[in-house]
Design a protein around this motif. Structure first.
Motif, PDB file in Angstrom:
ATOM      1  N   LYS A 262       0.864  -1.240  -0.036  1.00 39.58           N
ATOM      2  CA  LYS A 262      -0.085  -0.096   0.103  1.00 39.58           C
ATOM      3  C   LYS A 262       0.931   1.330   0.162  1.00 39.58           C
ATOM      4  CE  LYS A 262      -3.756  -2.278   2.490  1.00 39.58           C
ATOM      5  NZ  LYS A 262      -4.672  -2.062   3.797  1.00 39.58           N
ATOM      6  N   PRO A 263       0.541   2.345  -0.683  1.00 40.37           N
ATOM      7  CA  PRO A 263       1.287   3.428  -0.550  1.00 40.37           C
ATOM      8  C   PRO A 263       1.112   4.172   0.674  1.00 40.37           C
ATOM      9  CG  PRO A 263      -0.756   3.960  -1.791  1.00 40.37           C
ATOM     10  CD  PRO A 263      -0.775   2.389  -1.522  1.00 40.37           C
ATOM     11  N   PRO A 264       2.433   4.950   1.149  1.00 38.35           N
ATOM     12  CA  PRO A 264       2.581   5.629   2.251  1.00 38.35           C
ATOM     13  C   PRO A 264       1.382   6.503   2.403  1.00 38.35           C
ATOM     14  CG  PRO A 264       4.623   5.408   1.255  1.00 38.35           C
ATOM     15  CD  PRO A 264       3.700   4.936   0.327  1.00 38.35           C
ATOM     16  N   ALA A 265       0.551   6.812   3.485  1.00 39.17           N
ATOM     17  CA  ALA A 265      -0.302   7.632   3.734  1.00 39.17           C
ATOM     18  C   ALA A 265      -0.056   9.346   3.015  1.00 39.17           C
ATOM     19  CB  ALA A 265      -0.821   7.560   5.171  1.00 39.17           C
ATOM     20  N   ASP A 266       1.077   9.647   3.590  1.00 40.90           N
ATOM     21  CA  ASP A 266       1.439  11.070   3.036  1.00 40.90           C
ATOM     22  C   ASP A 266       1.697  11.231   1.547  1.00 40.90           C
ATOM     23  OD1 ASP A 266       3.782   9.534   2.990  1.00 40.90           O
ATOM     24  OD2 ASP A 266       5.093  10.869   4.118  1.00 40.90           O
ATOM     25  N   GLN A 267       1.573  10.112   0.926  1.00 44.74           N
ATOM     26  CA  GLN A 267       1.741   9.991  -0.701  1.00 44.74           C
ATOM     27  C   GLN A 267       0.329   9.786  -1.225  1.00 44.74           C
ATOM     28  OE1 GLN A 267       4.639  10.914  -2.390  1.00 44.74           O
ATOM     29  NE2 GLN A 267       5.169  11.380  -0.490  1.00 44.74           N
ATOM     30  N   VAL A 268      -0.881   9.911  -0.556  1.00 49.65           N
ATOM     31  CA  VAL A 268      -2.066   9.458  -0.941  1.00 49.65           C
ATOM     32  C   VAL A 268      -3.085  10.781  -0.815  1.00 49.65           C
ATOM     33  CG1 VAL A 268      -4.010   8.317  -0.715  1.00 49.65           C
ATOM     34  CG2 VAL A 268      -1.916   7.103  -0.313  1.00 49.65           C
ATOM     35  N   VAL A 269      -3.687  10.911  -2.111  1.00 48.21           N
ATOM     36  CA  VAL A 269      -4.621  11.961  -2.130  1.00 48.21           C
ATOM     37  C   VAL A 269      -5.811  11.275  -2.811  1.00 48.21           C
ATOM     38  CG1 VAL A 269      -3.161  13.938  -2.282  1.00 48.21           C
ATOM     39  CG2 VAL A 269      -4.006  12.905  -4.285  1.00 48.21           C
ATOM     40  N   GLU A 270      -7.220  11.818  -2.546  1.00 49.04           N
ATOM     41  CA  GLU A 270      -8.334  11.460  -3.448  1.00 49.04           C
ATOM     42  C   GLU A 270      -8.304  11.738  -4.684  1.00 49.04           C
ATOM     43  OE1 GLU A 270     -10.877   9.295  -2.409  1.00 49.04           O
ATOM     44  OE2 GLU A 270      -9.604   8.938  -0.433  1.00 49.04           O
ATOM     45  N   ALA A 271      -8.760  10.932  -5.481  1.00 51.73           N
ATOM     46  CA  ALA A 271      -8.777  11.007  -6.979  1.00 51.73           C
ATOM     47  C   ALA A 271      -9.931  12.152  -7.319  1.00 51.73           C
ATOM     48  CB  ALA A 271      -8.982   9.876  -7.611  1.00 51.73           C
ATOM     49  N   PRO A 272      -9.518  13.364  -7.860  1.00 50.73           N
ATOM     50  CA  PRO A 272     -10.473  14.457  -8.248  1.00 50.73           C
ATOM     51  C   PRO A 272     -11.291  14.003  -9.610  1.00 50.73           C
ATOM     52  CG  PRO A 272      -8.349  14.698  -9.352  1.00 50.73           C
ATOM     53  CD  PRO A 272      -8.093  13.674  -8.568  1.00 50.73           C
ATOM     54  N   ALA A 273     -12.439  14.788  -9.424  1.00 48.43           N
ATOM     55  CA  ALA A 273     -13.438  14.343 -10.599  1.00 48.43           C
ATOM     56  C   ALA A 273     -12.753  14.429 -12.093  1.00 48.43           C
ATOM     57  CB  ALA A 273     -14.439  15.547 -10.666  1.00 48.43           C
ATOM     58  N   GLU A 274     -11.750  15.254 -12.369  1.00 46.31           N
ATOM     59  CA  GLU A 274     -11.066  15.383 -13.662  1.00 46.31           C
ATOM     60  C   GLU A 274     -10.304  14.029 -13.914  1.00 46.31           C
ATOM     61  OE1 GLU A 274     -11.294  19.474 -12.291  1.00 46.31           O
ATOM     62  OE2 GLU A 274     -10.689  17.413 -11.313  1.00 46.31           O
ATOM     63  N   PHE A 275      -9.984  13.164 -12.788  1.00 38.59           N
ATOM     64  CA  PHE A 275      -9.378  11.892 -13.241  1.00 38.59           C
ATOM     65  C   PHE A 275     -10.482  10.878 -13.698  1.00 38.59           C
ATOM     66  CE2 PHE A 275      -8.577   7.618 -12.066  1.00 38.59           C
ATOM     67  CZ  PHE A 275      -7.022   7.377 -12.545  1.00 38.59           C
ATOM     68  N   TYR A 276     -11.629  10.798 -13.017  1.00 41.68           N
ATOM     69  CA  TYR A 276     -12.689  10.001 -13.679  1.00 41.68           C
ATOM     70  C   TYR A 276     -13.243  10.295 -14.794  1.00 41.68           C
ATOM     71  CZ  TYR A 276     -12.572   8.430  -8.607  1.00 41.68           C
ATOM     72  OH  TYR A 276     -12.122   8.181  -7.403  1.00 41.68           O
ATOM     73  N   ASN A 277     -13.208  11.756 -15.255  1.00 44.80           N
ATOM     74  CA  ASN A 277     -13.776  12.312 -16.637  1.00 44.80           C
ATOM     75  C   ASN A 277     -12.822  11.700 -17.719  1.00 44.80           C
ATOM     76  OD1 ASN A 277     -15.872  13.746 -15.135  1.00 44.80           O
ATOM     77  ND2 ASN A 277     -14.671  15.564 -15.266  1.00 44.80           N
ATOM     78  N   LEU A 278     -11.450  11.519 -17.508  1.00 44.34           N
ATOM     79  CA  LEU A 278     -10.472  11.189 -18.302  1.00 44.34           C
ATOM     80  C   LEU A 278     -10.760   9.914 -18.612  1.00 44.34           C
ATOM     81  CD1 LEU A 278      -7.868  11.960 -19.787  1.00 44.34           C
ATOM     82  CD2 LEU A 278      -6.519  11.005 -17.923  1.00 44.34           C
ATOM     83  N   PHE A 279     -11.266   9.160 -17.847  1.00 45.43           N
ATOM     84  CA  PHE A 279     -11.255   7.323 -18.131  1.00 45.43           C
ATOM     85  C   PHE A 279     -12.509   6.815 -18.191  1.00 45.43           C
ATOM     86  CE2 PHE A 279      -6.933   7.489 -16.342  1.00 45.43           C
ATOM     87  CZ  PHE A 279      -6.420   6.626 -16.948  1.00 45.43           C
ATOM     88  N   ASN A 280     -13.474   7.880 -17.993  1.00 46.90           N
ATOM     89  CA  ASN A 280     -15.207   7.520 -18.221  1.00 46.90           C
ATOM     90  C   ASN A 280     -15.712   7.945 -19.644  1.00 46.90           C
ATOM     91  OD1 ASN A 280     -15.273   5.641 -15.889  1.00 46.90           O
ATOM     92  ND2 ASN A 280     -15.278   7.473 -14.718  1.00 46.90           N
TER      93      ASN A 280
END
Length: 280
Positions: A262-280
């Motif tokens: 699992k990635p370290p907690a300090d290297q994690v952010v929630e994916a923004p809407a722009e990310f889902y828009n790119l793949f959907n």
């Protein structure tokens, strides 16, 4: 130029493999589909003689994949993917690259799945990267935690631990129409990929573009000393806008792949809407 969204189908077409789909391991992730061979039981000897024996040997060679503990690579259409699956820990990881810095758009994905969570680190490059909507929120250099309800069924981002083979080699080997042994542990022949739309290594749109050629795609395959599939190469002819190319899949480290980290907690952010828009 106009930047198109990376739908699951478009992603698979670009990767010609993962739509890589499903992937896992120490840097891979995938969203492919695996099939269950009609044959079961112990692996047939690689030295079997007849065509029927050779096909059975290849069908049986995918049995070990279903144990869900292996490393894999896929390559084709200027794209690569590598990773590992570790079903005992319900984890997987995959790294994939589509294009290169000289391309209009290059994409690198570092995917980690650790059921029930998934994370991805995204890097966009190439001459047109600045035109991607919300690119400043995508190239963060951190892992973006994914909302499972928004990636469910997405072959580019999700991973189904009930279908653990990113490439779907079991589905592909079931479509073999002709096969002969070409040396110790080596085979060659033809496969009907029109029956393998669920295989994560092929985009259904490419199969459609092949037309009747899809029924006789040349392939080569290799098995290891224990009869387990180690390499499968599909030699796709030119079709539509796609040039002739090889799609290569390899498997290794059966039974000895490590769990994803699992990635370290300090290297994690929630994916923004722009990310889902790119793949959907």
């Amino acid at each position: 130029m106009k930047i198109r969204r990376f739908s699951a189908a478009a992603f698979a077409a670009a990767l010609l493999i993962p739509g890589v789909a499903a992937c896992n391991g120490d840097g891979t992730a995938g969203a492919g589909a695996s099939g269950t061979p009609s044959a079961s039981g112990s692996i047939a000897p690689s030295g079997s003689a007849g065509t029927g024996d050779a096909k059975q040997a290849l069908l049986d060679s995918t049995n070990a994949i279903r144990d869900g503990n292996f490393r894999f690579t896929m390559s084709g259409a200027g794209s690569t993917a590598e990773g590992q699956v570790h079903e005992p820990s319900q984890s997987a990881a995959m790294r994939m690259t589509i294009g290169d810095p000289s391309s209009d758009l290059m994409m690198k994905l570092d995917l980690i799945h650790f059921k029930p969570d998934s994370w991805v680190k995204l890097e966009l490059g190439g001459k047109a990267a600045s035109s991607v909507p919300g690119v400043q929120k995508l190239n963060l250099g951190k892992y973006q935690h994914l909302d499972q309800t928004r990636i469910k069924g997405n072959r580019a981002l999700g991973f189904d631990f009930d279908k653990i083979d990113p490439a779907g080699s079991a589905v592909l080997t079931q479509g073999i129409t002709e096969v002969r042994q070409a040396g110790e542990g080596a085979y060659e022949g033809t496969v009907d990929v029109s029956k393998a739309a669920e295989a994560g290594s092929l985009d259904p749109a490419v199969i459609t573009a092949l037309g009747t050629q899809a029924q006789t795609v040349p392939f080569t395959a290799k098995v290891d000393g224990q009869g387990r599939l180690s390499e499968l190469v599909l030699k796709l002819p030119a079709a539509g806008q796609s040039a002739a190319q090889d799609v290569k899949i390899t498997y290794s480290d059966y039974g000895s792949a490590a769990a994803a980290q699992k990635p370290p907690a300090d290297q994690v952010v929630e994916a923004p809407a722009e990310f889902y828009n790119l793949f959907n």
